[in-house]
Design an enzyme around this catalytic site. Structure first.
Site, PDB file in Angstrom:
ATOM      1  N   SER A  68     -39.695  86.425 -29.885  1.00 61.12           N
ATOM      2  CA  SER A  68     -40.775  87.144 -29.220  1.00 61.12           C
ATOM      3  C   SER A  68     -40.599  87.259 -27.705  1.00 61.12           C
ATOM      4  O   SER A  68     -39.603  87.778 -27.243  1.00 61.12           O
ATOM      5  CB  SER A  68     -42.094  86.457 -29.581  1.00 61.12           C
ATOM      6  OG  SER A  68     -43.178  87.137 -29.063  1.00 61.12           O
ATOM      7  N   GLU A 391     -57.008  88.293 -30.671  1.00 53.30           N
ATOM      8  CA  GLU A 391     -57.097  87.164 -29.763  1.00 53.30           C
ATOM      9  C   GLU A 391     -57.147  87.774 -28.368  1.00 53.30           C
ATOM     10  O   GLU A 391     -56.576  88.845 -28.126  1.00 53.30           O
ATOM     11  CB  GLU A 391     -55.874  86.263 -29.891  1.00 53.30           C
ATOM     12  CG  GLU A 391     -55.878  85.462 -31.166  1.00 53.30           C
ATOM     13  CD  GLU A 391     -54.952  84.256 -31.088  1.00 53.30           C
ATOM     14  OE1 GLU A 391     -55.459  83.132 -31.169  1.00 53.30           O
ATOM     15  OE2 GLU A 391     -53.732  84.437 -30.959  1.00 53.30           O
ATOM     16  N   ALA A 392     -57.811  87.059 -27.441  1.00 51.48           N
ATOM     17  CA  ALA A 392     -57.910  87.599 -26.082  1.00 51.48           C
ATOM     18  C   ALA A 392     -56.513  87.858 -25.535  1.00 51.48           C
ATOM     19  O   ALA A 392     -56.290  88.797 -24.781  1.00 51.48           O
ATOM     20  CB  ALA A 392     -58.655  86.616 -25.193  1.00 51.48           C
ATOM     21  N   ASN A 393     -55.548  87.025 -25.974  1.00 51.25           N
ATOM     22  CA  ASN A 393     -54.181  87.203 -25.468  1.00 51.25           C
ATOM     23  C   ASN A 393     -53.427  88.309 -26.210  1.00 51.25           C
ATOM     24  O   ASN A 393     -52.214  88.261 -26.292  1.00 51.25           O
ATOM     25  CB  ASN A 393     -53.427  85.886 -25.477  1.00 51.25           C
ATOM     26  CG  ASN A 393     -53.246  85.326 -26.878  1.00 51.25           C
ATOM     27  OD1 ASN A 393     -53.416  86.043 -27.863  1.00 51.25           O
ATOM     28  ND2 ASN A 393     -52.912  84.067 -26.985  1.00 51.25           N
ATOM     29  N   ARG A 522     -60.452  71.770 -26.799  1.00 48.74           N
ATOM     30  CA  ARG A 522     -59.818  71.642 -28.115  1.00 48.74           C
ATOM     31  C   ARG A 522     -58.363  71.204 -27.924  1.00 48.74           C
ATOM     32  O   ARG A 522     -57.750  71.515 -26.891  1.00 48.74           O
ATOM     33  CB  ARG A 522     -59.872  72.963 -28.890  1.00 48.74           C
ATOM     34  CG  ARG A 522     -59.285  74.123 -28.145  1.00 48.74           C
ATOM     35  CD  ARG A 522     -59.231  75.386 -28.973  1.00 48.74           C
ATOM     36  NE  ARG A 522     -58.130  75.372 -29.905  1.00 48.74           N
ATOM     37  CZ  ARG A 522     -56.872  75.708 -29.602  1.00 48.74           C
ATOM     38  NH1 ARG A 522     -56.547  76.088 -28.374  1.00 48.74           N
ATOM     39  NH2 ARG A 522     -55.935  75.661 -30.521  1.00 48.74           N
ATOM     40  N   THR A 526     -50.052  74.129 -30.269  1.00 43.76           N
ATOM     41  CA  THR A 526     -48.641  74.409 -29.982  1.00 43.76           C
ATOM     42  C   THR A 526     -48.073  73.579 -28.836  1.00 43.76           C
ATOM     43  O   THR A 526     -46.886  73.612 -28.590  1.00 43.76           O
ATOM     44  CB  THR A 526     -48.458  75.900 -29.615  1.00 43.76           C
ATOM     45  OG1 THR A 526     -49.243  76.175 -28.460  1.00 43.76           O
ATOM     46  CG2 THR A 526     -48.866  76.824 -30.735  1.00 43.76           C
TER      47      THR A 526
HETATM   48  C1  LIG Z   1     -55.414  79.653 -25.628  1.00 38.44           C
HETATM   49  C2  LIG Z   1     -54.264  80.317 -26.237  1.00 38.44           C
HETATM   50  O1  LIG Z   1     -53.773  81.319 -25.708  1.00 38.44           O
HETATM   51  N1  LIG Z   1     -53.795  79.809 -27.362  1.00 38.44           N
HETATM   52  C3  LIG Z   1     -52.649  80.364 -28.049  1.00 38.44           C
HETATM   53  C4  LIG Z   1     -51.723  79.234 -28.461  1.00 38.44           C
HETATM   54  O2  LIG Z   1     -52.414  78.345 -29.312  1.00 38.44           O
HETATM   55  P1  LIG Z   1     -52.830  76.869 -28.890  1.00 38.44           P
HETATM   56  O3  LIG Z   1     -53.263  76.232 -30.168  1.00 38.44           O
HETATM   57  O4  LIG Z   1     -53.928  77.060 -27.911  1.00 38.44           O
HETATM   58  O5  LIG Z   1     -51.666  76.213 -28.244  1.00 38.44           O
HETATM   59  O6  LIG Z   1     -50.639  79.775 -29.193  1.00 38.44           O
HETATM   60  C5  LIG Z   1     -51.027  80.419 -30.418  1.00 38.44           C
HETATM   61  C6  LIG Z   1     -49.756  80.845 -31.115  1.00 38.44           C
HETATM   62  O7  LIG Z   1     -49.084  81.785 -30.376  1.00 38.44           O
HETATM   63  C7  LIG Z   1     -51.937  81.604 -30.113  1.00 38.44           C
HETATM   64  O8  LIG Z   1     -52.359  82.161 -31.324  1.00 38.44           O
HETATM   65  C8  LIG Z   1     -53.127  81.112 -29.289  1.00 38.44           C
HETATM   66  O9  LIG Z   1     -53.898  82.201 -28.890  1.00 38.44           O
HETATM   67 MG   LIG Z   2     -44.393  88.642 -30.090  1.00 37.45          MG
END
Ligand SMILES: CC(=O)N[C@H]1[C@@H](OP(=O)(O)O)O[C@H](CO)[C@@H](O)[C@@H]1O
Ligand SMILES: [Mg+2]
Length: 594
Positions: A68, A391-393, A522, A526
């Site tokens: 990615s 997702e916001a991202n 939370r 990852t």
């Molecule tokens: C706040 C944030 O951006 N969290 C990301 C990140 O997860 P976390 O569980 O927050 O590490 O990685 C995920 C996988 O890419 C994505 O789905 C998610 O939106």
């Molecule tokens: Mg990608």
């Protein structure tokens, strides 16, 4: 069975892919991901998992080699289930065990035990298909070979190499193939181009007369998405697409100072963009084209941008679909009094900006929240007739239930014969075209950007109008290093802390000090951190709320490192830092990976 075991033992022991010493691999949201140079044993073993999965389900499975938005030297592998979605979570522990098996004997033992437990026939009589794809990374070709060998060790020649494709293309191909539909790349392009044309043909005359800017500049991240768009754009009418960073002739480095991840995190223009682009609609894809952001270059004198993220893309889709459903179910002028019942659901996570949630609710939409991670959002969205998630991202899509599509098709046919060309008929046609254009397997930057373009044209909206739909509340995200992040247990889609006791009370107490304050914590899925998110009416309020809650987290959970780092909205990613910094010796799963 004995013969099969012998054959597999021979193939597995002959594997030229020994496990790198001292490393541990873990199948996360994005599959396995690591430095491409040390990934062959993992990809070989992922091939074995995919073959077993295909045998278990008796359907086509996908294997995608990509990392990615990560730097070009990285690579990864993920498996797509028969419906085109991510591989079921229940198989992740097996994938982990296999990836970390120390020697061929243990590997074989694990395979045989798992096949027995899962009742997977290993006799060789069954047929199964695995579709393989890779992005443009140089290590991709070699790793694809490793995947093929893993698959062959289990079921012989059953692979179909789809070549260099985007991640969403591969997922789409798996889904289409299992639905008995045409599934080649040219079918994908044809479906996107046809449904886009249909939406453009239905742009209302009065909007068309006013004229909306049709120019779009696309940052292809020097990856596969840019290259595919070069082909696709030749098939499109009504939009003038200019691709930059399309990775043509090996120019430009993948994801280096470009791409959706870079643009969103750094909040600056990608390379190749500048003062000439002020006021033009621009968009950035990520390295495997499953995410996109839109932006405007703000001024000729600096590199700042006005960014449109996943929340606003979702809002645009939601408004358009709601409007079409409303037209379809309006008081009929054609004597047909039938309603087409359609439950429209908007799915977000707690990271969605509060202003977007308020806006969507004010629009009368049903908005629900799930825990972080596309797999939760996708599942929730699939419970609706039309479910939109982001997702916001910026990763998301729209799902249409089979039942709704079949009702819509019959309604469309009815309208075609009774009141062809009526507003009701057009609304039905638009909804059908959206269901064809949007990739219902996974979020897809190419189909997503075409839908955005078609909707902006249909509604006669400028980028400015879209961007000003609502104003984001200032927010801050922090990462806190603690001794054990699993000590935090959350509920209510991660908005409330259940354990440790006292933490939620502390969050409530801090939040109450601010007007419209919102805050939650939370454990990251990852990264080895606890994430703190805070919103307020000013940036100072959001910063200070996040900071005080982070202090409570540290007080209650202890810390392994004195500092907490600012995250996500600030330029900290990965690439350049990791090149020089040490890698974790134990876990090669990296943050924010899809
Ligand atoms: C706040 C944030 O951006 N969290 C990301 C990140 O997860 P976390 O569980 O927050 O590490 O990685 C995920 C996988 O890419 C994505 O789905 C998610 O939106
Ligand atoms: Mg990608």
């Amino acid at each position: 069975m004995a013969d099969e075991k012998q054959r597999s033992l021979r193939l597995l022991s002959a594997s030229p892919f020994p496990l790198p010493h001292g490393l541990r691999f873990s199948y996360g949201t994005a599959g396995f991901r690591s430095d491409g140079a040390i990934l062959s044993s993992t990809v070989f073993r992922a091939g074995i998992v995919a073959a077993l999965r295909a045998l278990k389900r008796g359907s086509a499975i996908g294997v995608m080699i990509t990392a990615s938005h990560n730097p070009v030297a990285d690579n990864g592998v993920k498996i797509a289930d028969p419906d085109g979605g991510m591989m079921t979570q229940t198989w992740e522990p097996f994938a982990d065990a296999l990836a970390n098996a120390p020697d061929p004997q243990t590997l074989l033992q694990l395979v045989l035990e798992f096949a027995k437990d899962e009742n997977i026939p290993l006799g060789g009589a069954q047929s199964a298909e695995i579709l393989l794809g890779r992005d443009t990374r140089p290590s991709g070709e070699f790793l694809l070979e490793a995947a093929k060998q893993g698959i062959t060790a289990i079921i012989g020649a059953a692979t179909i190499d789809m070549g260099i494709v985007t991640t969403p293309q591969l997922h789409w191909m798996v889904r289409s193939r299992n639905n008995g539909l045409k599934a080649s790349e040219s079918d994908y392009f044809a479906q996107l181009a046809d449904s886009f044309r249909c939406l453009m043909d239905l742009v209302p005359n009065e909007v068309e007369k006013k004229g909306v800017d049709t120019k779009l500049i696309v940052d292809g991240a020097n990856g596969v998405g840019g290259a595919k768009l070069e082909v696709l754009k030749e098939m499109l009418m009504g939009v003038e697409i200019h691709t930059r960073n399309s990775g043509k002739d090996g120019e430009g480095i993948l994801n280096e100072k470009c791409g959706a991840d870079y643009v969103q995190k750094e909040k600056v223009v990608p390379c190749g963009f500048g003062s000439d682009d002020v006021g033009v609609r621009c968009t950035s894809l990520d390295g495997d084209a499953d995410r996109l952001v839109y932006f405007h270059v703000l001024s000729a004198s600096n590199d700042r941008i006005d960014l449109v993220d996943g929340d606003k893309i979702l809002s645009l889709f939601a408004i358009f679909i709601k409007e079409q459903l409303k037209i379809l179910n309006d008081e009929k002028d054609d004597g047909l009094k039938k309603e087409l019942p359609a439950r429209l659901g908007i799915v977000q996570t707690a990271y969605a900006n509060g202003a977007s949630t308020d806006y969507l609710k004010q629009m009368g939409l049903e908005v629900v929240s799930t825990p972080t991670g596309v797999k939760y959002l996708h599942k929730k969205a699939s419970e609706y007739d039309v479910g939109i998630y982001f997702e916001a991202n910026r990763h998301g899509t729209i799902l249409f239930s089979e039942n709704f599509i079949s009702l819509l098709e019959s309604r469309n046919n009815e309208l075609a014969s009774t009141s062809s060309g009526s507003e009701h008929h057009k609304a039905a046609q638009r909804l059908l075209a959206v269901s064809q254009l949007i990739n219902q397997a996974v979020g897809d930057a190419l189909s997503g950007l075409l839908l955005v373009e078609a909707i902006l044209q249909s509604m006669g909206w400028s980028f400015k109008k879209w961007s000003e739909l609502y104003h984001d509340l200032p927010s801050r995200q922090l990462k806190v290093k603690v001794a054990d992040r699993s000590a935090i247990i959350t509920a209510n889609a991660e908005t409330q802390v259940v354990k440790p006791s006292g933490l939620q009370e502390a969050i409530d107490m801090e939040t109450a000090k601010y007007t419209r304050g919102r805050c939650f914590v939370r454990p990251s899925g990852t990264e080895d951190v606890v994430r703190v998110y805070a919103e307020g009416t000013t940036q100072e309020a959001a910063d200070s709320l996040a900071k005080s809650v982070a202090e409570h987290v540290t007080r209650l959970l202890g810390y392994s490192q004195k500092t907490w780092e600012k995250s996500l909205s600030l330029p900290l990613p990965s690439a350049r830092k990791r090149k020089t910094g040490p890698r974790s010796p134990l876990n090669l799963t990296w943050p924010n990976l899809t």
